[in-house]
Motif scaffolding. Structure first.
Motif, PDB file in Angstrom:
ATOM      1  N   GLN A   1       0.840  -1.208   0.000  1.00 42.94           N
ATOM      2  CA  GLN A   1       0.000   0.000   0.000  1.00 42.94           C
ATOM      3  C   GLN A   1       0.874   1.256   0.000  1.00 42.94           C
ATOM      4  O   GLN A   1       0.589   2.226  -0.719  1.00 42.94           O
ATOM      5  N   LYS A   2       1.936   1.244   0.792  1.00 35.18           N
ATOM      6  CA  LYS A   2       2.856   2.389   0.811  1.00 35.18           C
ATOM      7  C   LYS A   2       3.491   2.576  -0.564  1.00 35.18           C
ATOM      8  O   LYS A   2       3.670   3.702  -1.035  1.00 35.18           O
ATOM      9  N   PHE A   3       3.844   1.449  -1.206  1.00 34.69           N
ATOM     10  CA  PHE A   3       4.410   1.509  -2.549  1.00 34.69           C
ATOM     11  C   PHE A   3       3.405   2.144  -3.514  1.00 34.69           C
ATOM     12  O   PHE A   3       3.751   3.021  -4.303  1.00 34.69           O
ATOM     13  N   ALA A   4       2.151   1.698  -3.438  1.00 35.54           N
ATOM     14  CA  ALA A   4       1.110   2.232  -4.331  1.00 35.54           C
ATOM     15  C   ALA A   4       0.945   3.735  -4.120  1.00 35.54           C
ATOM     16  O   ALA A   4       0.866   4.504  -5.081  1.00 35.54           O
ATOM     17  N   ASP A   5       0.909   4.148  -2.855  1.00 35.96           N
ATOM     18  CA  ASP A   5       0.746   5.576  -2.557  1.00 35.96           C
ATOM     19  C   ASP A   5       1.932   6.394  -3.062  1.00 35.96           C
ATOM     20  O   ASP A   5       1.766   7.442  -3.690  1.00 35.96           O
ATOM     21  N   ALA A   6       3.148   5.895  -2.793  1.00 37.30           N
ATOM     22  CA  ALA A   6       4.344   6.614  -3.241  1.00 37.30           C
ATOM     23  C   ALA A   6       4.427   6.630  -4.760  1.00 37.30           C
ATOM     24  O   ALA A   6       4.861   7.629  -5.352  1.00 37.30           O
ATOM     25  N   SER A   7       3.994   5.556  -5.400  1.00 36.91           N
ATOM     26  CA  SER A   7       4.053   5.477  -6.861  1.00 36.91           C
ATOM     27  C   SER A   7       3.213   6.559  -7.510  1.00 36.91           C
ATOM     28  O   SER A   7       3.591   7.121  -8.534  1.00 36.91           O
ATOM     29  N   LYS A   8       2.073   6.847  -6.911  1.00 36.03           N
ATOM     30  CA  LYS A   8       1.217   7.898  -7.468  1.00 36.03           C
ATOM     31  C   LYS A   8       1.917   9.248  -7.391  1.00 36.03           C
ATOM     32  O   LYS A   8       1.881  10.033  -8.340  1.00 36.03           O
ATOM     33  N   GLU A   9       2.560   9.520  -6.266  1.00 39.23           N
ATOM     34  CA  GLU A   9       3.295  10.782  -6.133  1.00 39.23           C
ATOM     35  C   GLU A   9       4.448  10.831  -7.118  1.00 39.23           C
ATOM     36  O   GLU A   9       4.701  11.861  -7.738  1.00 39.23           O
ATOM     37  N   ILE A  10       5.146   9.715  -7.252  1.00 37.64           N
ATOM     38  CA  ILE A  10       6.299   9.660  -8.152  1.00 37.64           C
ATOM     39  C   ILE A  10       5.864   9.832  -9.600  1.00 37.64           C
ATOM     40  O   ILE A  10       6.562  10.455 -10.394  1.00 37.64           O
ATOM     41  N   ALA A  11       4.695   9.312  -9.948  1.00 33.17           N
ATOM     42  CA  ALA A  11       4.200   9.481 -11.313  1.00 33.17           C
ATOM     43  C   ALA A  11       4.002  10.962 -11.634  1.00 33.17           C
ATOM     44  O   ALA A  11       4.358  11.421 -12.724  1.00 33.17           O
ATOM     45  N   VAL A  12       3.466  11.712 -10.672  1.00 36.51           N
ATOM     46  CA  VAL A  12       3.264  13.149 -10.871  1.00 36.51           C
ATOM     47  C   VAL A  12       4.619  13.858 -10.984  1.00 36.51           C
ATOM     48  O   VAL A  12       4.825  14.684 -11.882  1.00 36.51           O
ATOM     49  N   ILE A  13       5.536  13.519 -10.088  1.00 34.76           N
ATOM     50  CA  ILE A  13       6.878  14.110 -10.127  1.00 34.76           C
ATOM     51  C   ILE A  13       7.542  13.805 -11.462  1.00 34.76           C
ATOM     52  O   ILE A  13       8.129  14.678 -12.101  1.00 34.76           O
ATOM     53  N   SER A  14       7.440  12.562 -11.888  1.00 28.67           N
ATOM     54  CA  SER A  14       8.057  12.141 -13.138  1.00 28.67           C
ATOM     55  C   SER A  14       7.504  12.924 -14.325  1.00 28.67           C
ATOM     56  O   SER A  14       8.263  13.379 -15.182  1.00 28.67           O
ATOM     57  N   GLN A  15       6.191  13.122 -14.359  1.00 26.20           N
ATOM     58  CA  GLN A  15       5.590  13.888 -15.455  1.00 26.20           C
ATOM     59  C   GLN A  15       6.099  15.325 -15.450  1.00 26.20           C
ATOM     60  O   GLN A  15       6.457  15.864 -16.497  1.00 26.20           O
ATOM     61  N   ASP A  16       6.124  15.931 -14.267  1.00 30.90           N
ATOM     62  CA  ASP A  16       6.593  17.312 -14.160  1.00 30.90           C
ATOM     63  C   ASP A  16       8.037  17.449 -14.625  1.00 30.90           C
ATOM     64  O   ASP A  16       8.369  18.357 -15.402  1.00 30.90           O
ATOM     65  N   TYR A  17       8.879  16.561 -14.150  1.00 28.81           N
ATOM     66  CA  TYR A  17      10.304  16.678 -14.453  1.00 28.81           C
ATOM     67  C   TYR A  17      10.653  16.177 -15.846  1.00 28.81           C
ATOM     68  O   TYR A  17      11.666  16.591 -16.405  1.00 28.81           O
ATOM     69  N   THR A  18       9.832  15.332 -16.428  1.00 32.04           N
ATOM     70  CA  THR A  18      10.074  14.914 -17.808  1.00 32.04           C
ATOM     71  C   THR A  18       9.947  16.119 -18.723  1.00 32.04           C
ATOM     72  O   THR A  18      10.764  16.321 -19.625  1.00 32.04           O
ATOM     73  N   LYS A  19       8.940  16.956 -18.464  1.00 35.19           N
ATOM     74  CA  LYS A  19       8.771  18.179 -19.254  1.00 35.19           C
ATOM     75  C   LYS A  19       9.988  19.094 -19.083  1.00 35.19           C
ATOM     76  O   LYS A  19      10.510  19.643 -20.051  1.00 35.19           O
TER      77      LYS A  19
END
Length: 134
Positions: free
Chosen positions: A50-68
């Protein structure tokens, strides 16, 4: 740099958790290099997943922001700065979730190798999003 590569791989994986799972296949070679996680695949508690799932969602947002930002950065030095900043944010997101980075990466690698585990984590991610009203 190895920690960054693993986290960035996890970020790609987490993007796959939220949308199409094609992203999860992009870093299969990196996961193969770190195969010891395979032996641990069945040793993760529901709380860790569950912690992995929660962190993954945050990381997905970070990844999108920083990919740009990475695409807009000019020159190797500027790109490296963006990568480092993204890595720091991803590490912070993982640590804020209550997991150690190594555990997060091990779970990410395990779910790449275990479709059933991936489905469990996807359900957890969807369930927590509904619980938060996101």
């Amino acid at each position: 740099m190895q920690r960054f590569t693993a986290l960035f791989s996890a970020a790609l994986l987490s993007a796959g958790l939220m949308g199409s799972m094609a992203h999860a296949q992009e870093d299969t070679a990196a996961a193969a290099e770190q195969a010891p996680a395979e032996a641990q695949a069945q040793n993760f508690s529901d709380a860790q997943l569950q912690k992995f799932a929660d962190a993954s969602k945050e990381i997905a947002v970070i990844s999108q922001d920083y990919t740009k930002q990475l695409q807009e950065a000019e020159g190797d030095e500027a790109q490296q700065e963006v990568r480092q900043e993204a890595n720091d944010k991803m590490v912070e997101a993982v640590e804020n979730s209550g997991l150690e980075v190594d555990t997060f990466n091990a779970i990410g690698q395990a779910i790449q190798q275990d479709p059933e585990l991936m489905q469990r984590v996807q359900k957890m991610a969807q369930g927590s999003a509904e619980g938060q009203g996101s």
